[in-house]
Scaffold this active site. Structure first.
Site, PDB file in Angstrom:
ATOM      1  N   GLU A   1       0.836  -1.194   0.000  1.00 12.54           N
ATOM      2  CA  GLU A   1       0.000   0.000   0.000  1.00 12.54           C
ATOM      3  C   GLU A   1       0.874   1.249   0.000  1.00 12.54           C
ATOM      4  O   GLU A   1       2.088   1.167   0.237  1.00 12.54           O
ATOM      5  CB  GLU A   1      -0.972   0.013   1.199  1.00 12.54           C
ATOM      6  CG  GLU A   1      -0.286  -0.062   2.542  1.00 12.54           C
ATOM      7  CD  GLU A   1      -1.286  -0.317   3.679  1.00 12.54           C
ATOM      8  OE1 GLU A   1      -2.292  -1.036   3.477  1.00 12.54           O
ATOM      9  OE2 GLU A   1      -1.045   0.201   4.770  1.00 12.54           O
TER      10      GLU A   1
ATOM     11  N   HIS B   1      -4.035   3.001   7.720  1.00 14.64           N
ATOM     12  CA  HIS B   1      -2.868   2.573   8.506  1.00 14.64           C
ATOM     13  C   HIS B   1      -1.935   3.730   8.795  1.00 14.64           C
ATOM     14  O   HIS B   1      -1.817   4.670   8.002  1.00 14.64           O
ATOM     15  CB  HIS B   1      -2.102   1.485   7.742  1.00 14.64           C
ATOM     16  CG  HIS B   1      -2.811   0.167   7.740  1.00 14.64           C
ATOM     17  ND1 HIS B   1      -2.933  -0.612   6.621  1.00 14.64           N
ATOM     18  CD2 HIS B   1      -3.466  -0.495   8.728  1.00 14.64           C
ATOM     19  CE1 HIS B   1      -3.617  -1.710   6.904  1.00 14.64           C
ATOM     20  NE2 HIS B   1      -3.948  -1.662   8.189  1.00 14.64           N
TER      21      HIS B   1
ATOM     22  N   LYS C   1       6.894  -3.282 -11.526  1.00 13.37           N
ATOM     23  CA  LYS C   1       6.681  -3.815 -12.887  1.00 13.37           C
ATOM     24  C   LYS C   1       8.010  -3.824 -13.643  1.00 13.37           C
ATOM     25  O   LYS C   1       8.387  -4.821 -14.263  1.00 13.37           O
ATOM     26  CB  LYS C   1       5.644  -2.945 -13.609  1.00 13.37           C
ATOM     27  CG  LYS C   1       5.048  -3.586 -14.844  1.00 13.37           C
ATOM     28  CD  LYS C   1       3.781  -2.828 -15.273  1.00 13.37           C
ATOM     29  CE  LYS C   1       2.859  -3.689 -16.121  1.00 13.37           C
ATOM     30  NZ  LYS C   1       1.515  -3.083 -16.284  1.00 13.37           N
TER      31      LYS C   1
ATOM     32  N   ALA D   1      10.858  -4.047 -12.488  1.00 16.59           N
ATOM     33  CA  ALA D   1      11.806  -5.024 -11.922  1.00 16.59           C
ATOM     34  C   ALA D   1      11.425  -6.443 -12.307  1.00 16.59           C
ATOM     35  O   ALA D   1      12.176  -7.383 -12.057  1.00 16.59           O
ATOM     36  CB  ALA D   1      11.828  -4.882 -10.400  1.00 16.59           C
TER      37      ALA D   1
ATOM     38  N   ALA E   1       8.081  -7.782 -11.752  1.00 16.48           N
ATOM     39  CA  ALA E   1       6.891  -8.313 -11.072  1.00 16.48           C
ATOM     40  C   ALA E   1       5.718  -8.280 -12.036  1.00 16.48           C
ATOM     41  O   ALA E   1       5.688  -7.494 -12.991  1.00 16.48           O
ATOM     42  CB  ALA E   1       6.585  -7.464  -9.846  1.00 16.48           C
TER      43      ALA E   1
ATOM     44  N   PRO F   1      -0.871  -5.847 -12.324  1.00 18.18           N
ATOM     45  CA  PRO F   1      -2.038  -5.564 -13.170  1.00 18.18           C
ATOM     46  C   PRO F   1      -2.229  -4.067 -13.318  1.00 18.18           C
ATOM     47  O   PRO F   1      -1.626  -3.285 -12.575  1.00 18.18           O
ATOM     48  CB  PRO F   1      -3.180  -6.187 -12.375  1.00 18.18           C
ATOM     49  CG  PRO F   1      -2.747  -6.099 -10.948  1.00 18.18           C
ATOM     50  CD  PRO F   1      -1.251  -6.287 -10.977  1.00 18.18           C
TER      51      PRO F   1
END
Ligand code: ACO
Ligand code: LMR
Length: 595
Positions: free
Chosen positions: A226, A268, A288, A290, A292, A295
């Site tokens: 987050e 949080h 992204k 890197a 990963a 979406p």
């Protein structure tokens, strides 16, 4: 298996959080493992906690301190810390000292400086999860607290059995959503961790991903982070350096922050961007780039999970436990309102303890029954013999004593034997017959504190208190109580060590030097001899509450009931008229000459 927990993992729970504790046990039952909660710490109340394993009710031991709980359960290595934000820190630091392997702290609002101290102290010793989390779960093995939600949600999320995904996120609530989403689009998780939403969590996303990467049962990772913080940089680095080789699906929530006119703080404590690099957009782009699988929107996560599963996880599809195979736990379990630990009347032959009544009847003596029903134990023959001597000694002391008198009066008033017995028993108190427990406490405390007999006598005088177990209306050092002599003679003959008895006789020497009737009376003799003889033979848990339970006054009342009923029956046979006290034996008025 490189998982955080196994099916043998057990936990101590700090804080009597009954619902969360029951949910952990329900998880265990559904996962067909043994109960994972072994003890609770509740500093204010040590009474056991009633819980269920499935539909079977049982008691969890409750300790007043974490150290006592840990020493009673040395192999338990997980601490679930439900302490409030004010005391959570002290619990974590003590837990690290007690060598817990994993400590999960649930409280929100813990000061960041406290957590930084925890992290330093825990380094290379203890895995910290939280604060501000619901915890973690190893599917089919162990869950912390409410992780995974209700029993229905637990099975819908396939948390009762291992799947093929490693999940780590920050939010506890969202982790429950993610377990469900992953279960609906793959075979479910192997392990899920919510590290908590504070800016300084006890462990990082990457700490758990590193463990997942080494776990062959995990075929791909899902990360839900987050806005706020820079942990994603650690993940990006690990992807680039091929420390993470398995497919990693990631999403950083909080992209809506850009629609707010100025910097926004989400739920949080750590969920706010201190700079551009901490925004959700920036971190999604970073991940992204890197490598990963990120979406375009959160809503596309399920398809991405399903697609990745089809590519990597199909070989690990387990025979899913169909809902009907999952052990059923009824919602309406109701705790019993009474508990009995001494006898059982459910079978054909009722039990005293675990033994049939018949076995006690055939034994032919009532003292083993008393030992079983009062202290849940067996006692040595000579101790049983001594207890029987006590009952003989206190059975009666003539019609003039207070208790017998009241029972006799009640009998002449036409009361039935039980009512008249109660009238006599109700007379037993601090000065008549009911000083036995108080004497045990008083002499026991004096000996334990190392007070000399003279100091003890002076202490009581200074407090203006009578020494319980000392004094008699008619017996004196010159006209001793033969009951006391008989009991002491047997005790001295059969036991070498009688420290409390010896001490009390030294006290008696002092008190009778002042007033000859201040002898060690029968209450006092029973008290100190049983401290020396009975207490050491009792089970440890019975010993713990020996002084506050009232066993010894109970013994006097049990024995004296024989004599009181004797007097009542005697009066019934005599058909004695109603007793009325003679007026000439009453001093009327204030006792002034002028009255
Ligand atoms: N410790 C210290 N001083 C005592 C004690 C005692 N246990 N008992 C009496 N005294 C003192 C009183 O304080 C009083 O002193 P004072 O004159 O300076 O005020 C003096 O002795 C006389 O007190 P009384 O109550 O008049 O004496 P009595 O003979 O009536 O007391 C009794 C007998 C009631 C048993 C008393 O000794 C007592 O209360 N003892 C403690 C309770 C106890 O052990 N009861 C069990 C008795 S045995 C049985 O019931 C089977
Ligand atoms: C008793 O056993 O009842 C006595 O010691 C008390 C009393 O007054 O004699």
């Amino acid at each position: 298996m490189n998982t955080l927990f196994t099916r043998q993992t057990t936990a101590i729970i700090y804080g009597r959080k009954s619902v969360s504790i029951q949910r952990m046990l329900d998880f265990d039952y559904i996962a067909a493992r043994s109960p994972s909660v072994v003890a609770i710490v509740d500093p204010t109340n040590g009474s056991p906690e009633r819980v269920f394993f499935g539909t079977k009710e049982f008691l969890l031991p409750v300790y007043r301190s974490l150290s006592e709980a840990k020493s009673s359960h040395p192999n338990t290595d997980v601490l679930v810390n439900f302490a409030s934000l004010r005391s959570a820190g002290a619990v974590v630091l003590e837990g690290i000292d007690l060598k817990f392997r994993v400590i999960a702290t649930i409280a929100e609002g813990v000061p960041e400086r406290d957590v930084r101290i925890w992290i330093t102290k825990a380094k290379n010793k203890t895995i910290l999860i939280g604060p501000a989390t619901v915890g973690a779960v190893t599917a089919g093995a162990f869950r912390i607290g409410d992780t995974g939600g209700s029993n229905d949600h637990l099975t819908e999320s396939k948390l009762h059995q291992a799947g093929c995904v490693g999940y780590v996120g920050k939010s506890g609530g969202l982790s429950n959503e993610m377990y469900r989403m992953i279960a609906e689009h793959s075979s479910g998780i192997v392990e899920g961790v919510a590290i908590g939403g504070d800016r300084f969590p006890g462990s990082h996303l990457m700490d758990h991903l590193s463990r997942f990467e080494k776990n062959p049962a995990i075929t791909f990772h899902v990360v839900l982070s987050e806005i706020g913080g820079r942990e994603e940089e650690e993940i990006a680095h690990a992807l680039k350096e091929k420390h993470i080789k398995k497919p990693l699906i990631a999403w950083v929530s909080g992209t809506s922050a850009s629609f707010f006119p100025k910097n926004v703080q989400f739920g949080h404590a750590g969920a706010w961007a201190a700079n551009l690099a901490e925004t959700a957009e920036a971190k999604n782009i970073l991940l992204k780039k890197a490598g990963a699988l990120v979406p375009d929107t959160f809503e596309e996560l399920p398809q991405l999970i399903q697609k990745t599963f089809r590519k990597t996880g199909t070989s690990s599809i387990l025979k899913l436990m169909r809902k009907k195979d999952t052990p059923y736990i009824p919602e309406n379990r109701i705790h019993s309102h009474l508990q009995c630990t001494i006898s059982d009347d459910r079978g054909d032959d009722a039990l005293y303890g675990k033994k049939s009544i018949a076995s006690f009847i055939n034994n032919g003596s009532v003292l083993p029954v008393l030992a079983q029903l009062w202290w849940k134990t067996t006692l040595s023959k000579k101790t049983l013999q001594y207890l029987e001597m006590i009952l003989c000694a206190v059975a009666d002391h003539g019609p003039a004593v207070a208790g017998a008198h009241n029972a006799i009066v009640a009998a002449t008033a036409g009361k039935d034997p039980i009512d008249a017995l109660c009238s006599g028993l109700l007379t037993i108190g601090p000065r008549f017959g009911g000083a036995v427990d108080a004497a045990a406490c008083s002499f026991g405390d004096a000996v334990a504190r190392g007070r000399l007999p003279q100091e003890f006598v002076d202490d009581m005088k200074e407090k203006g208190e009578r020494i319980p177990g000392i004094g008699h209306k008619v017996k004196t050092i010159h006209h001793p109580d033969t009951r006391v002599k008989a009991l002491l003679a047997y005790a001295k003959k059969n036991w070498r060590q009688l420290p409390h008895t010896t001490y009390a006789l030294q006290v008696e020497k002092i008190t009778t030097s002042k007033k000859p009737n201040l002898i060690l009376n029968v209450d006092g003799t029973i008290a100190v001899t049983l401290l020396d003889i009975l207490l050491p033979e009792l089970p440890k848990d019975i010993q713990k509450t020996f002084f506050e339970t009232g066993y010894l006054n109970g013994l006097f009342a049990l024995g004296r009931s024989i004599g009181i009923l004797g007097h009542v029956f005697d009066q019934k046979r005599l058909n004695a008229p109603l007793y009325r006290h003679p007026t000439e034996d009453i001093l009327y008025g204030e006792g002034r000459l002028s009255d």
